[in-house]
Design an enzyme around this catalytic site. Structure first.
Site, PDB file in Angstrom:
ATOM      1  CB  SER A 133      55.430 -32.265  23.852  1.00  0.00           C
ATOM      2  OG  SER A 133      56.014 -31.019  23.599  1.00  0.00           O
ATOM      3  CE1 TYR A 146      52.941 -30.674  28.906  1.00  0.00           C
ATOM      4  CE2 TYR A 146      55.017 -30.047  27.785  1.00  0.00           C
ATOM      5  CZ  TYR A 146      53.588 -30.305  27.609  1.00  0.00           C
ATOM      6  OH  TYR A 146      52.779 -30.616  26.479  1.00  0.00           O
TER       7      TYR A 146
HETATM    8  N1  LIG Z   1      48.899 -26.831  22.491  1.00  0.00           N
HETATM    9  C1  LIG Z   1      50.115 -27.174  22.465  1.00  0.00           C
HETATM   10  O1  LIG Z   1      51.009 -26.378  21.953  1.00  0.00           O
HETATM   11  C2  LIG Z   1      50.799 -28.642  22.761  1.00  0.00           C
HETATM   12  C3  LIG Z   1      52.082 -28.952  22.197  1.00  0.00           C
HETATM   13  C4  LIG Z   1      52.593 -29.887  22.250  1.00  0.00           C
HETATM   14  C5  LIG Z   1      51.753 -31.009  23.048  1.00  0.00           C
HETATM   15  N2  LIG Z   1      50.732 -30.876  23.567  1.00  0.00           N
HETATM   16  C6  LIG Z   1      49.933 -31.953  24.170  1.00  0.00           C
HETATM   17  O2  LIG Z   1      48.667 -32.204  23.573  1.00  0.00           O
HETATM   18  C7  LIG Z   1      47.668 -32.424  24.367  1.00  0.00           C
HETATM   19  C8  LIG Z   1      46.397 -31.703  24.223  1.00  0.00           C
HETATM   20  O3  LIG Z   1      46.858 -30.452  24.677  1.00  0.00           O
HETATM   21  P1  LIG Z   1      45.843 -29.105  24.172  1.00  0.00           P
HETATM   22  O4  LIG Z   1      46.800 -28.122  23.826  1.00  0.00           O
HETATM   23  O5  LIG Z   1      44.814 -29.731  23.159  1.00  0.00           O
HETATM   24  O6  LIG Z   1      45.255 -28.848  25.518  1.00  0.00           O
HETATM   25  P2  LIG Z   1      43.786 -28.370  25.949  1.00  0.00           P
HETATM   26  O7  LIG Z   1      44.065 -27.934  27.273  1.00  0.00           O
HETATM   27  O8  LIG Z   1      43.201 -27.461  24.977  1.00  0.00           O
HETATM   28  O9  LIG Z   1      43.101 -29.691  26.067  1.00  0.00           O
HETATM   29  C9  LIG Z   1      43.379 -30.664  26.821  1.00  0.00           C
HETATM   30  C10 LIG Z   1      42.138 -31.493  27.345  1.00  0.00           C
HETATM   31  O10 LIG Z   1      42.402 -32.502  28.139  1.00  0.00           O
HETATM   32  C11 LIG Z   1      41.518 -32.489  29.266  1.00  0.00           C
HETATM   33  N3  LIG Z   1      42.060 -33.046  30.491  1.00  0.00           N
HETATM   34  C12 LIG Z   1      43.061 -32.575  31.324  1.00  0.00           C
HETATM   35  N4  LIG Z   1      43.122 -33.370  32.341  1.00  0.00           N
HETATM   36  C13 LIG Z   1      42.457 -34.440  32.263  1.00  0.00           C
HETATM   37  C14 LIG Z   1      42.320 -35.719  32.731  1.00  0.00           C
HETATM   38  N5  LIG Z   1      42.813 -35.790  34.041  1.00  0.00           N
HETATM   39  N6  LIG Z   1      41.419 -36.693  32.308  1.00  0.00           N
HETATM   40  C15 LIG Z   1      40.832 -36.406  31.208  1.00  0.00           C
HETATM   41  N7  LIG Z   1      41.014 -35.396  30.135  1.00  0.00           N
HETATM   42  C16 LIG Z   1      41.788 -34.344  30.834  1.00  0.00           C
HETATM   43  C17 LIG Z   1      41.069 -31.138  29.526  1.00  0.00           C
HETATM   44  O11 LIG Z   1      39.776 -31.046  30.321  1.00  0.00           O
HETATM   45  C18 LIG Z   1      41.074 -30.870  28.008  1.00  0.00           C
HETATM   46  O12 LIG Z   1      39.894 -30.776  27.463  1.00  0.00           O
HETATM   47  C19 LIG Z   1      48.499 -32.388  25.732  1.00  0.00           C
HETATM   48  O13 LIG Z   1      48.964 -33.548  26.102  1.00  0.00           O
HETATM   49  C20 LIG Z   1      49.463 -31.474  25.345  1.00  0.00           C
HETATM   50  O14 LIG Z   1      50.448 -31.701  26.305  1.00  0.00           O
HETATM   51  C21 LIG Z   1      50.002 -29.371  23.364  1.00  0.00           C
END
Ligand SMILES: NC(=O)c1ccc[n+]([C@@H]2O[C@H](COP(=O)([O-])OP(=O)(O)OC[C@H]3O[C@@H](n4cnc5c(N)ncnc54)[C@H](O)[C@@H]3O)[C@@H](O)[C@H]2O)c1
Length: 254
Positions: A133, A146
């Site tokens: 991130s 986080y």
């Molecule tokens: N959306 C944003 O703005 C953003 C920005 C920067 C980084 N990220 C990172 O991107 C990644 C994905 O985020 P997203 O926005 O797609 O979130 P999201 O919540 O849409 O998807 C995350 C997925 O991870 C799964 N998950 C959670 N805990 C888990 C576990 N213990 N084992 C297996 N699966 C698990 C959830 O069930 C979900 O399907 C994350 O690491 C997040 O920190 C997201």
């Protein structure tokens, strides 16, 4: 053969990575705590996708997912770790359970999945991509666990890149700004004025909007591919210029 173990594949960025890899003709093991909806995957890709329910916090589940990949595809060439959770709090008001929850998914989960898949990835001289991130490189307020977990990934990427470079394995990180996913929708919904928060989120990225998950998946796909054959230990920002801008820079250059 491209065969990628993708975590967090039921939603958001992980789902977009799964779609991209499968749509490009690759094979994928999709690991998530929730079921992956097969209707969200490219039509006709069913025979190239294995769906596994389990948590990256559980080393046995990670090993099970790797074995599923070996049984179905004969091995794995890459890992895309996206499973992650966002929780809020300062170091003063984050209780130890919440701290451990965030670290166990975002950081220890990355270690668990990489450790389980490494023998296969080493055999394939393949690649690993962790989802960091902009909070791997900087911080907002009220996100102590986080930000610590995402900064921890930076160390894991660099140490793994050093440890396995001589054996032909590349390890990199993608660092998005805000991305339109269910996680972002949830975070915005916590605000008193969600529409205002959306405007702020769009406006704080110099490109004037948040990212689409497909734009992040494209970079993951590139880093997993041979086109990135001389890139390792790197963090690629996909942040619309967010961390390039000096805070407070006026919009009007005059
Ligand atoms: N959306 C944003 O703005 C953003 C920005 C920067 C980084 N990220 C990172 O991107 C990644 C994905 O985020 P997203 O926005 O797609 O979130 P999201 O919540 O849409 O998807 C995350 C997925 O991870 C799964 N998950 C959670 N805990 C888990 C576990 N213990 N084992 C297996 N699966 C698990 C959830 O069930 C979900 O399907 C994350 O690491 C997040 O920190 C997201």
């Amino acid at each position: 053969m491209t065969a990628v173990l993708i975590t967090g594949a039921a939603s958001g960025i992980g789902l977009a990575v799964a779609y991209r890899i499968l749509n490009d003709g690759g094979h994928a093991v999709l690991l998530d705590t929730r079921p992956v909806d097969p209707d969200m995957l490219p039509p006709g890709s069913e025979t190239r996708a294995i769906l596994v329910e389990g948590s990256v916090t559980d080393p046995a589940a990670c090993e099970y997912a790797v074995r599923a990949g070996i049984a179905a595809f004969g091995g794995l060439s890459g890992v895309s770790h996206n499973a992650g959770i966002q929780r809020y709090g300062t170091a003063a008001d984050t209780d130890p359970e919440l701290w451990n929850e965030v670290l166990s998914v975002n950081l220890t989960g990355a270690f668990n999945i990489a450790r389980a898949a490494l023998p296969q990835v080493l055999d394939a001289r393949g690649a690993i991509v962790f989802m960091g991130s902009v909070q791997s490189l900087a911080s907002q307020r009220n996100v102590a666990a986080y930000t610590a977990s995402k900064h921890g990934l930076l160390g894991l990427v660099r140490s793994m890149a050093m440890d396995f470079a001589e054996r032909g394995v590349r390890v990199n990180m993608v660092a998005p700004g805000a991305v339109q996913t269910p996680m972002l929708d949830w975070a915005v919904s916590l605000a008193d004025a969600p529409d205002q928060v959306r405007d702020v989120l769009n406006g704080m990225h110099p490109l004037g909007r948040v990212a689409r998950a497909e734009e992040v998946a494209a970079v993951v796909s590139f880093l997993l591919s041979d086109d990135a054959s001389f890139i390792t230990g790197e963090t690629v920002r996909v942040d619309g210029g967010l961390l390039t801008q000096i805070a407070g820079t006026p919009k009007d250059p005059k």
